[in-house]
Scaffold this motif. Structure first.
Motif, PDB file in Angstrom:
ATOM      1  N   VAL A  79      78.283 -39.485 174.282  1.00  0.00           N
ATOM      2  CA  VAL A  79      78.189 -38.119 174.796  1.00  0.00           C
ATOM      3  C   VAL A  79      79.576 -37.509 174.953  1.00  0.00           C
ATOM      4  CG1 VAL A  79      77.435 -36.699 176.743  1.00  0.00           C
ATOM      5  CG2 VAL A  79      75.984 -38.575 175.957  1.00  0.00           C
ATOM      6  N   LYS A  80      80.538 -38.303 175.405  1.00  0.00           N
ATOM      7  CA  LYS A  80      81.882 -37.794 175.652  1.00  0.00           C
ATOM      8  C   LYS A  80      82.622 -37.455 174.358  1.00  0.00           C
ATOM      9  CE  LYS A  80      85.989 -38.662 178.477  1.00  0.00           C
ATOM     10  NZ  LYS A  80      86.780 -39.635 179.259  1.00  0.00           N
ATOM     11  N   LYS A  81      82.221 -38.039 173.231  1.00  0.00           N
ATOM     12  CA  LYS A  81      82.914 -37.793 171.965  1.00  0.00           C
ATOM     13  C   LYS A  81      82.512 -36.471 171.308  1.00  0.00           C
ATOM     14  CE  LYS A  81      83.856 -42.625 170.792  1.00  0.00           C
ATOM     15  NZ  LYS A  81      83.481 -43.780 169.928  1.00  0.00           N
ATOM     16  N   VAL A  82      81.474 -35.845 171.792  1.00  0.00           N
ATOM     17  CA  VAL A  82      81.075 -34.540 171.247  1.00  0.00           C
ATOM     18  C   VAL A  82      82.122 -33.494 171.630  1.00  0.00           C
ATOM     19  CG1 VAL A  82      79.331 -32.706 171.340  1.00  0.00           C
ATOM     20  CG2 VAL A  82      78.623 -35.118 171.347  1.00  0.00           C
ATOM     21  N   LYS A  83      82.463 -32.629 170.705  1.00  0.00           N
ATOM     22  CA  LYS A  83      83.416 -31.542 170.987  1.00  0.00           C
ATOM     23  C   LYS A  83      82.667 -30.419 171.714  1.00  0.00           C
ATOM     24  CE  LYS A  83      86.315 -32.571 166.965  1.00  0.00           C
ATOM     25  NZ  LYS A  83      87.345 -33.264 167.757  1.00  0.00           N
ATOM     26  N   TRP A  84      82.530 -30.591 173.015  1.00  0.00           N
ATOM     27  CA  TRP A  84      81.662 -29.725 173.792  1.00  0.00           C
ATOM     28  C   TRP A  84      82.164 -28.287 173.903  1.00  0.00           C
ATOM     29  CZ3 TRP A  84      76.881 -30.830 174.395  1.00  0.00           C
ATOM     30  CH2 TRP A  84      76.461 -32.159 174.430  1.00  0.00           C
ATOM     31  N   GLU A  85      83.449 -28.065 173.715  1.00  0.00           N
ATOM     32  CA  GLU A  85      83.941 -26.682 173.804  1.00  0.00           C
ATOM     33  C   GLU A  85      83.391 -25.804 172.672  1.00  0.00           C
ATOM     34  OE1 GLU A  85      87.224 -28.918 171.563  1.00  0.00           O
ATOM     35  OE2 GLU A  85      85.735 -29.300 173.119  1.00  0.00           O
ATOM     36  N   ILE A 112      69.673 -41.354 183.173  1.00  0.00           N
ATOM     37  CA  ILE A 112      70.258 -41.053 181.857  1.00  0.00           C
ATOM     38  C   ILE A 112      70.909 -39.675 181.877  1.00  0.00           C
ATOM     39  CG2 ILE A 112      69.745 -40.683 179.415  1.00  0.00           C
ATOM     40  CD1 ILE A 112      69.621 -43.624 180.280  1.00  0.00           C
ATOM     41  N   ALA A 113      70.245 -38.716 182.511  1.00  0.00           N
ATOM     42  CA  ALA A 113      70.798 -37.368 182.606  1.00  0.00           C
ATOM     43  C   ALA A 113      72.091 -37.355 183.418  1.00  0.00           C
ATOM     44  CB  ALA A 113      69.774 -36.424 183.227  1.00  0.00           C
ATOM     45  N   LEU A 114      72.133 -38.101 184.521  1.00  0.00           N
ATOM     46  CA  LEU A 114      73.343 -38.164 185.341  1.00  0.00           C
ATOM     47  C   LEU A 114      74.509 -38.802 184.587  1.00  0.00           C
ATOM     48  CD1 LEU A 114      71.968 -39.191 188.860  1.00  0.00           C
ATOM     49  CD2 LEU A 114      73.064 -37.021 188.231  1.00  0.00           C
ATOM     50  N   LYS A 115      74.231 -39.873 183.851  1.00  0.00           N
ATOM     51  CA  LYS A 115      75.268 -40.548 183.063  1.00  0.00           C
ATOM     52  C   LYS A 115      75.825 -39.603 182.001  1.00  0.00           C
ATOM     53  CE  LYS A 115      77.297 -44.624 182.481  1.00  0.00           C
ATOM     54  NZ  LYS A 115      78.000 -45.329 183.575  1.00  0.00           N
ATOM     55  N   SER A 116      74.952 -38.839 181.375  1.00  0.00           N
ATOM     56  CA  SER A 116      75.372 -37.887 180.349  1.00  0.00           C
ATOM     57  C   SER A 116      76.157 -36.730 180.964  1.00  0.00           C
ATOM     58  CB  SER A 116      74.147 -37.347 179.603  1.00  0.00           C
ATOM     59  OG  SER A 116      73.402 -38.398 179.016  1.00  0.00           O
ATOM     60  N   LYS A 117      75.715 -36.271 182.134  1.00  0.00           N
ATOM     61  CA  LYS A 117      76.433 -35.207 182.828  1.00  0.00           C
ATOM     62  C   LYS A 117      77.857 -35.631 183.168  1.00  0.00           C
ATOM     63  CE  LYS A 117      76.913 -35.024 186.936  1.00  0.00           C
ATOM     64  NZ  LYS A 117      76.974 -35.094 188.410  1.00  0.00           N
ATOM     65  N   ASP A 118      78.000 -36.874 183.630  1.00  0.00           N
ATOM     66  CA  ASP A 118      79.338 -37.386 183.958  1.00  0.00           C
ATOM     67  C   ASP A 118      80.236 -37.394 182.725  1.00  0.00           C
ATOM     68  OD1 ASP A 118      78.574 -37.772 186.555  1.00  0.00           O
ATOM     69  OD2 ASP A 118      78.194 -39.923 186.351  1.00  0.00           O
ATOM     70  N   ALA A 119      79.653 -37.772 181.572  1.00  0.00           N
ATOM     71  CA  ALA A 119      80.448 -37.824 180.343  1.00  0.00           C
ATOM     72  C   ALA A 119      80.937 -36.434 179.938  1.00  0.00           C
ATOM     73  CB  ALA A 119      79.618 -38.449 179.217  1.00  0.00           C
ATOM     74  N   ILE A 120      80.073 -35.428 180.054  1.00  0.00           N
ATOM     75  CA  ILE A 120      80.457 -34.054 179.701  1.00  0.00           C
ATOM     76  C   ILE A 120      81.500 -33.523 180.683  1.00  0.00           C
ATOM     77  CG2 ILE A 120      79.619 -31.683 179.480  1.00  0.00           C
ATOM     78  CD1 ILE A 120      76.921 -32.891 178.556  1.00  0.00           C
ATOM     79  N   ALA A 121      81.284 -33.770 181.959  1.00  0.00           N
ATOM     80  CA  ALA A 121      82.253 -33.320 182.973  1.00  0.00           C
ATOM     81  C   ALA A 121      83.616 -33.963 182.755  1.00  0.00           C
ATOM     82  CB  ALA A 121      81.724 -33.646 184.368  1.00  0.00           C
ATOM     83  N   ASP A 122      83.622 -35.269 182.465  1.00  0.00           N
ATOM     84  CA  ASP A 122      84.887 -35.977 182.237  1.00  0.00           C
ATOM     85  C   ASP A 122      85.571 -35.488 180.963  1.00  0.00           C
ATOM     86  OD1 ASP A 122      84.420 -37.375 184.529  1.00  0.00           O
ATOM     87  OD2 ASP A 122      83.769 -39.225 183.540  1.00  0.00           O
ATOM     88  N   TYR A 123      84.781 -35.138 179.939  1.00  0.00           N
ATOM     89  CA  TYR A 123      85.359 -34.608 178.694  1.00  0.00           C
ATOM     90  C   TYR A 123      86.176 -33.353 178.984  1.00  0.00           C
ATOM     91  CZ  TYR A 123      85.683 -32.284 174.159  1.00  0.00           C
ATOM     92  OH  TYR A 123      86.157 -31.634 173.047  1.00  0.00           O
ATOM     93  N   PHE A 124      85.580 -32.405 179.707  1.00  0.00           N
ATOM     94  CA  PHE A 124      86.281 -31.158 180.013  1.00  0.00           C
ATOM     95  C   PHE A 124      87.452 -31.390 180.969  1.00  0.00           C
ATOM     96  CE2 PHE A 124      82.444 -29.113 178.364  1.00  0.00           C
ATOM     97  CZ  PHE A 124      82.981 -28.021 177.706  1.00  0.00           C
ATOM     98  N   ARG A 125      87.251 -32.253 181.944  1.00  0.00           N
ATOM     99  CA  ARG A 125      88.309 -32.501 182.920  1.00  0.00           C
ATOM    100  C   ARG A 125      89.521 -33.144 182.248  1.00  0.00           C
ATOM    101  NH1 ARG A 125      85.491 -35.269 186.114  1.00  0.00           N
ATOM    102  NH2 ARG A 125      84.806 -33.672 187.569  1.00  0.00           N
ATOM    103  N   ASP A 126      89.270 -34.115 181.359  1.00  0.00           N
ATOM    104  CA  ASP A 126      90.368 -34.788 180.667  1.00  0.00           C
ATOM    105  C   ASP A 126      91.109 -33.851 179.722  1.00  0.00           C
ATOM    106  OD1 ASP A 126      89.608 -37.063 181.989  1.00  0.00           O
ATOM    107  OD2 ASP A 126      88.692 -38.045 180.240  1.00  0.00           O
TER     108      ASP A 126
END
Length: 399
Positions: A79-85, A112-126
């Protein structure tokens, strides 16, 4: 020219074939049925069209990544590897829906939703030092996470709220039928507006409204106020209105009667309110009538579809009740095709008529049968039918 991309339309159990036919008739490419879903290809305009027009779809998903995963860490990394921007602004909002069926990960959608949410939040934060917020009610982007066996599919949910929320139902009864299921039942019956239509136990009018929209080729979701794709970064409002206008120009006008009965005045009031909200007053009439005291009063072929009480939420003697249904159909509705849905398979045997069709469906969590009875009028076939299957000893066969 924009390239076609893969989409997935989800639906209810038993309606996959109906949805596939809808998609094919709408112009979808590479239509493939699966369990509770149908995949297909089309462009952005078709994504808009599918949301507006499909009657038996629950959601239209646009997959953006499919990969193999083996554990929770793999899920997080994928989930974190997706270019969410590309899909979501840092000041935007998002929500996640999840379905998991895996031996290696918890089959707990919320986790599963919470784990995915954390990955997206961490992607933007990083990457940006700031993260978008979650909004479960009105997100700018709704994301769907699906895990089956070892495969993860990340999709954008173009529908937002479930497509069964048409926007016309302002009032409901104790056990209202889902709009998608109601539309599926009408389409399965073969009714297309070329004969009369009756719902003899109409409740709040959902089956009547779906039948009227089918009869007049009115897009199923034309009354909705919002689709999920309208807040996507690549939303093309001009294209959306072009698609909508093209669908509106295909509306026809059926001149056959569409009628609903109910013995409860409160149900009639609710049905009238919903019919008005759907702008269908000129096509549908509802009447304070007890079906068991009624008779066929329209000429020509007639389709009857209804959702009688199952005994699940309403207290009644279903064996006696279903027996009265059979007697009323036999004696007062010759020349009709009558279809009903029920989860009470045992009580169904008391109808005392031979079914010409039996289709397994789901109504919520209930396993149901959608059955059809052909009621012949004034013919040798009807007389032979009565001789072969007299009402006092005829019963439904076992599944």
């Amino acid at each position: 020219m924009e390239k076609d991309f893969k989409m997935v339309a989800t639906t209810m159990f038993g309606l996959e074939g109906v949805l596939a036919n809808e998609l094919t008739n709408l112009g979808a490419k590479d239509v493939t049925e699966a369990v509770r879903s149908v995949s297909f290809k089309g462009d952005t305009g078709f994504l808009y069209k599918a949301n507006i027009a499909l009657r038996t779809a629950i959601r239209i998903l646009k997959p953006i990544k499919v990969t193999k995963i083996y554990d929770e860490e793999d899920l997080y990394d994928a989930v974190k590897k997706v270019k969410w921007e590309q899909y979501l602004d840092i000041d935007g909002t998002f929500a996640i829906g999840a379905v998991s069926n895996s031996v290696n990960l918890p089959n707990h959608s919320h986790y599963i939703a919470l784990k995915s949410k954390d990955a997206i939040a961490d992607y933007f934060r990083d990457k940006f030092g700031k993260r978008p917020n979650v909004d479960v009610d009105y997100p700018d982007l709704k994301i769907h996470i699906h895990i089956k066996n070892d495969y993860l599919t990340i999709s954008l949910d173009s529908s937002g709220d479930s497509l069964h929320k048409r926007g016309y139902r302002t009032a409901t009864n104790i056990a209202p039928i889902n709009e998608v299921l109601a539309a599926g039942m009408v389409l399965l019956s073969g009714y297309r507006g070329d004969e009369n239509f009756i719902d003899p136990m109409c409740g709040s009018g959902t089956i009547l409204i779906e039948a009227a929209m089918i009869a007049n080729n009115i897009p199923a979701n034309i009354n909705r106020k919002r689709f999920g794709f309208e807040t996507w970064k690549d939303y093309d409002e001009e294209l959306y209105f072009i698609i909508q206008d093209a669908l509106l120009k295909k509306i026809t006008s059926s001149h056959f009667k569409i009628m609903g009965f109910d013995k409860a005045p409160s149900a009639i009031q609710k049905a009238e309110a919903n019919i008005k909200a759907a702008n269908l007053e000129e096509f549908v009439g509802v009447h304070h009538v007890n079906f068991f005291n009624s008779k066929k009063e329209v000429f020509g072929n007639t389709t009857m579809i209804f959702n009688p009480p199952y005994g699940e939420r309403l207290s009644l003697d279903t064996n006696e009740f279903y027996g009265k249904i059979g007697d009323t159909l036999k004696h007062h509705y010759p020349g009709c095709s009558a279809l009903l849905i029920t989860s009470d398979i045992q009580a169904l045997k008391n109808v005392g008529l031979r079914t010409s069709k039996r289709i397994p469906l789901k109504n919520g969590d209930l396993d149901c049968r959608y059955v059809k009875y052909e009621l012949y009028e004034g013919s040798r076939k009807f007389k032979k039918y009565q001789q072969d299957y007299p009402s006092d000893n005829t019963s439904e066969t076992e599944d």
